[in-house]
Scaffold this motif. Structure first.
Motif, mmCIF file in Angstrom:
data_model
loop_
_atom_site.group_PDB
_atom_site.id
_atom_site.type_symbol
_atom_site.label_atom_id
_atom_site.label_comp_id
_atom_site.label_asym_id
_atom_site.label_seq_id
_atom_site.Cartn_x
_atom_site.Cartn_y
_atom_site.Cartn_z
ATOM 1 N N GLY A 37 -10.030 -1.704 16.981
ATOM 2 C CA GLY A 37 -9.835 -1.777 15.392
ATOM 3 C C GLY A 37 -9.515 -2.445 14.735
ATOM 4 O O GLY A 37 -8.733 -3.834 15.970
ATOM 5 N N SER A 38 -9.432 -3.167 13.773
ATOM 6 C CA SER A 38 -8.567 -3.759 13.010
ATOM 7 C C SER A 38 -8.240 -3.169 11.342
ATOM 8 O O SER A 38 -8.833 -2.564 11.268
ATOM 9 C CB SER A 38 -8.500 -5.200 12.817
ATOM 10 O OG SER A 38 -9.945 -5.123 12.008
ATOM 11 N N ILE A 39 -7.021 -3.304 10.584
ATOM 12 C CA ILE A 39 -6.743 -3.088 9.510
ATOM 13 C C ILE A 39 -7.193 -4.393 8.758
ATOM 14 O O ILE A 39 -6.506 -5.418 8.683
ATOM 15 C CB ILE A 39 -5.490 -2.249 9.624
ATOM 16 C CG1 ILE A 39 -4.980 -1.207 10.143
ATOM 17 C CG2 ILE A 39 -5.007 -2.852 7.288
ATOM 18 C CD1 ILE A 39 -3.518 -0.984 9.291
ATOM 19 N N ASN A 40 -7.696 -4.654 8.322
ATOM 20 C CA ASN A 40 -8.650 -6.029 7.465
ATOM 21 C C ASN A 40 -8.066 -6.555 6.083
ATOM 22 O O ASN A 40 -7.818 -7.645 5.809
ATOM 23 C CB ASN A 40 -9.986 -6.208 7.594
ATOM 24 C CG ASN A 40 -10.972 -5.805 9.114
ATOM 25 O OD1 ASN A 40 -9.692 -6.037 10.041
ATOM 26 N ND2 ASN A 40 -11.765 -5.498 9.045
ATOM 27 N N GLN A 41 -7.619 -5.556 5.283
ATOM 28 C CA GLN A 41 -6.912 -5.336 3.958
ATOM 29 C C GLN A 41 -6.043 -3.947 3.592
ATOM 30 O O GLN A 41 -6.857 -3.257 4.146
ATOM 31 C CB GLN A 41 -8.330 -5.552 2.665
ATOM 32 C CG GLN A 41 -9.341 -5.953 2.638
ATOM 33 C CD GLN A 41 -10.258 -6.495 2.244
ATOM 34 O OE1 GLN A 41 -10.132 -6.253 0.928
ATOM 35 N NE2 GLN A 41 -11.051 -6.845 2.119
ATOM 36 N N PHE A 42 -5.289 -4.378 3.006
ATOM 37 C CA PHE A 42 -4.585 -3.669 2.662
ATOM 38 C C PHE A 42 -4.120 -3.856 1.439
ATOM 39 O O PHE A 42 -3.415 -4.866 0.961
ATOM 40 C CB PHE A 42 -3.143 -3.275 3.874
ATOM 41 C CG PHE A 42 -2.090 -2.332 3.659
ATOM 42 C CD1 PHE A 42 -2.010 -1.267 3.802
ATOM 43 C CD2 PHE A 42 -0.804 -2.513 2.624
ATOM 44 C CE1 PHE A 42 -1.339 -0.439 3.147
ATOM 45 C CE2 PHE A 42 -0.491 -1.695 1.929
ATOM 46 C CZ PHE A 42 -0.684 -0.524 2.495
ATOM 47 N N TYR A 43 -3.586 -2.458 0.580
ATOM 48 C CA TYR A 43 -3.381 -2.528 -0.857
ATOM 49 C C TYR A 43 -2.283 -1.184 -1.718
ATOM 50 O O TYR A 43 -2.572 -0.159 -1.194
ATOM 51 C CB TYR A 43 -5.102 -2.295 -2.270
ATOM 52 C CG TYR A 43 -5.623 -3.473 -1.623
ATOM 53 C CD1 TYR A 43 -5.685 -4.777 -2.496
ATOM 54 C CD2 TYR A 43 -6.498 -3.010 -0.881
ATOM 55 C CE1 TYR A 43 -6.142 -6.087 -2.164
ATOM 56 C CE2 TYR A 43 -7.945 -4.028 -0.495
ATOM 57 C CZ TYR A 43 -7.193 -4.968 -1.338
ATOM 58 O OH TYR A 43 -8.419 -6.767 -0.977
ATOM 59 N N LEU A 44 -1.386 -1.621 -2.090
ATOM 60 C CA LEU A 44 -0.909 -0.508 -2.497
ATOM 61 C C LEU A 44 -1.905 -0.144 -3.706
ATOM 62 O O LEU A 44 -2.231 -1.444 -4.555
ATOM 63 C CB LEU A 44 0.244 -1.110 -3.318
ATOM 64 C CG LEU A 44 1.548 0.013 -4.044
ATOM 65 C CD1 LEU A 44 1.729 1.312 -2.980
ATOM 66 C CD2 LEU A 44 3.461 -1.308 -4.268
#
Length: 97
Positions: A37-44
């Protein structure tokens, strides 16, 4: 690949060790990549959740394995949303009687 939205909150342990959070994110990215899989976007984020991630995984079992592995670390709690892209949304809505 299926898209998932992860709503993430730090636990008491996680916020006490917040300075290590970026390293934990790197480890989570590596873990999800290792299972396909993958983490495509990450936000605080501000509000009801501390962080939000947009991920992809081959199936629900892979995502469940990933989120359970995160939970075992004791630093975060997650809520997983299975996301349907716009094309699937349109197909679903179009198929209604």
């Amino acid at each position: 690949m299926t898209t998932y939205i992860l709503l993430i909150n730090w636990t008491d342990q996680g916020i006490r060790n917040v300075r290590d959070s970026a390293k934990r994110l790197d480890a989570a990215k590596k873990l999800l990549t290792s299972v396909g899989g993958s983490i495509n976007q990450f936000y605080l984020t501000m509000g009801g959740h501390d962080m939000v991630a947009v991920c992809e995984a081959p199936d629900d079992a892979v995502m469940a394995h990933f989120t359970l592995s995160l939970a075992m670390g004791g630093n975060v709690r997650t809520e997983t949303l299975k996301a349907f892209p716009e094309a699937a949304y349109r197909d679903l809505i179009g198929s209604l009687g």
